[in-house]
Design a protein around this motif. Structure first.
Motif, short mmCIF file in Angstrom:
data_model
loop_
_atom_site.label_atom_id
_atom_site.label_comp_id
_atom_site.label_asym_id
_atom_site.label_seq_id
_atom_site.Cartn_x
_atom_site.Cartn_y
_atom_site.Cartn_z
N PRO A 106 -9.30 -63.50 -35.39
CA PRO A 106 -10.34 -63.12 -36.34
C PRO A 106 -10.30 -63.99 -37.59
N GLY A 107 -11.46 -64.44 -38.06
CA GLY A 107 -11.55 -65.22 -39.27
C GLY A 107 -11.31 -66.71 -39.08
N MET A 108 -10.88 -67.14 -37.89
CA MET A 108 -10.62 -68.56 -37.65
C MET A 108 -11.84 -69.17 -36.97
N VAL A 109 -12.08 -70.43 -37.27
CA VAL A 109 -13.21 -71.15 -36.68
C VAL A 109 -12.71 -72.46 -36.10
N GLU A 110 -13.53 -73.08 -35.25
CA GLU A 110 -13.17 -74.38 -34.71
C GLU A 110 -13.64 -75.47 -35.65
N ALA A 111 -12.88 -76.56 -35.69
CA ALA A 111 -13.20 -77.68 -36.56
C ALA A 111 -14.16 -78.62 -35.86
N GLY A 112 -15.38 -78.72 -36.36
CA GLY A 112 -16.33 -79.68 -35.85
C GLY A 112 -16.15 -81.02 -36.55
N ALA A 113 -16.94 -82.00 -36.16
CA ALA A 113 -16.81 -83.36 -36.71
C ALA A 113 -16.99 -83.38 -38.22
N GLY A 114 -17.83 -82.52 -38.77
CA GLY A 114 -18.08 -82.53 -40.21
C GLY A 114 -17.25 -81.55 -41.00
N ALA A 115 -16.29 -80.90 -40.37
CA ALA A 115 -15.48 -79.90 -41.06
C ALA A 115 -14.56 -80.57 -42.08
N VAL A 116 -14.44 -79.94 -43.24
CA VAL A 116 -13.47 -80.36 -44.25
C VAL A 116 -12.29 -79.40 -44.10
N GLU A 138 -23.39 -86.40 -49.10
CA GLU A 138 -23.16 -87.72 -48.49
C GLU A 138 -21.68 -87.82 -48.14
N ALA A 139 -21.34 -88.67 -47.17
CA ALA A 139 -19.94 -88.92 -46.85
C ALA A 139 -19.21 -89.35 -48.12
N GLY A 140 -18.07 -88.74 -48.38
CA GLY A 140 -17.29 -89.08 -49.56
C GLY A 140 -17.55 -88.20 -50.77
N HIS A 164 -13.07 -84.35 -49.77
CA HIS A 164 -14.39 -84.95 -49.67
C HIS A 164 -15.03 -84.73 -48.31
N ALA A 165 -16.35 -84.79 -48.28
CA ALA A 165 -17.10 -84.70 -47.03
C ALA A 165 -16.76 -85.92 -46.18
N ARG A 166 -16.51 -85.69 -44.88
CA ARG A 166 -16.20 -86.80 -43.98
C ARG A 166 -17.47 -87.43 -43.44
N GLN A 167 -18.58 -86.74 -43.59
CA GLN A 167 -19.87 -87.25 -43.12
C GLN A 167 -20.97 -86.69 -44.00
N GLY A 168 -22.11 -87.34 -44.00
CA GLY A 168 -23.25 -86.82 -44.72
C GLY A 168 -23.91 -85.73 -43.89
N GLY A 169 -24.66 -84.86 -44.56
CA GLY A 169 -25.37 -83.79 -43.85
C GLY A 169 -25.62 -82.61 -44.77
N THR A 170 -25.81 -81.47 -44.13
CA THR A 170 -26.09 -80.22 -44.85
C THR A 170 -24.90 -79.30 -44.75
N VAL A 171 -24.50 -78.71 -45.88
CA VAL A 171 -23.41 -77.73 -45.88
C VAL A 171 -23.90 -76.50 -45.11
N GLN A 172 -23.24 -76.23 -43.99
CA GLN A 172 -23.63 -75.10 -43.14
C GLN A 172 -22.91 -73.82 -43.52
N ALA A 173 -21.64 -73.95 -43.95
CA ALA A 173 -20.87 -72.74 -44.27
C ALA A 173 -19.72 -73.08 -45.20
N LEU A 174 -19.41 -72.12 -46.07
CA LEU A 174 -18.20 -72.17 -46.90
C LEU A 174 -17.29 -71.08 -46.37
N HIS A 175 -16.04 -71.43 -46.12
CA HIS A 175 -15.08 -70.45 -45.62
C HIS A 175 -14.05 -70.07 -46.67
N VAL A 176 -14.22 -70.59 -47.90
CA VAL A 176 -13.28 -70.30 -48.97
C VAL A 176 -14.03 -70.13 -50.29
N GLN A 177 -13.31 -69.57 -51.25
CA GLN A 177 -13.82 -69.47 -52.61
C GLN A 177 -12.62 -69.68 -53.54
N PRO A 178 -12.89 -70.00 -54.81
CA PRO A 178 -11.77 -70.22 -55.73
C PRO A 178 -10.80 -69.03 -55.72
#
Length: 163
Positions: free
Chosen positions: A87-97, A117-119, A135-149
């Motif tokens: 529970p709570g774990m996700v798979e790391a896709g190519a754009g995952a930080v 953008e990448a970087g 940093h972002a490893r690739q450019g694109g749209t932020v789909q999800a945040l899994h953390v907060q401060p």
């Protein structure tokens, strides 16, 4: 967790296998750790390493670095033989930080739906008394945040998903 990928360093490709503290490059195995002061230890020798975009600065010398073929990998063992993720774990896709080490999230600089953008910096992880801008490893749209401060995170935990 075993990871296999190709590292291109100044336009020369190297096959890499990383598992635990062992990193095998071109068939040669090295023990790699991060020391308490943030230095990277390779077979016990300390190197100051800074990554920014596609550039790695090692001991004051800059290298062009690219990684390819890094496949998606589950970030937690399955709790039962059914293959269901924890529970709570996700798979790391190519754009995952991912978290580069255990620590605490001190800032998140993006939000779902934001274009990056990448970087681009996406969050700051505090570990071993140092702040590490991730940093972002690739450019694109932020789909999800899994953390907060304030969140404590583990190494390789998915922090931000970008597609």
């Amino acid at each position: 967790m075993k990871r296999e990928f190709t590292l291109t360093l100044d336009n020369v490709e190297y096959p890499v296998v990383a598992e635990g503290d062992t990193v095998t490059v071109n068939g040669r195995a090295f023990t790699v750790e991060v020391s308490d002061d943030g230095a990277v230890l390779v077979d016990g020798i300390a190197y100051e390493v800074a990554l920014e975009g596609e550039t790695a600065n090692v001991g004051g010398k800059s290298y062009l670095v690219q990684v390819s073929g890094l496949a998606s990998t589950p970030l937690a063992p399955s709790p039962d033989p059914s293959g269901q993720a924890a529970p709570g774990m996700v798979e790391a896709g190519a754009g995952a930080v991912l978290a580069i080490m255990p620590g605490k999230i001190v800032r998140v600089m993006v939000e779902p739906g934001q274009q990056v953008e990448a970087g681009d910096p996406v969050c700051v992880l505090e570990a071993m008394k140092m702040e590490n801008e991730l940093h972002a490893r690739q450019g694109g749209t932020v789909q999800a945040l899994h953390v907060q401060p304030g969140d404590d995170v583990e190494k390789d935990q998915v922090l931000v998903e970008i597609e």
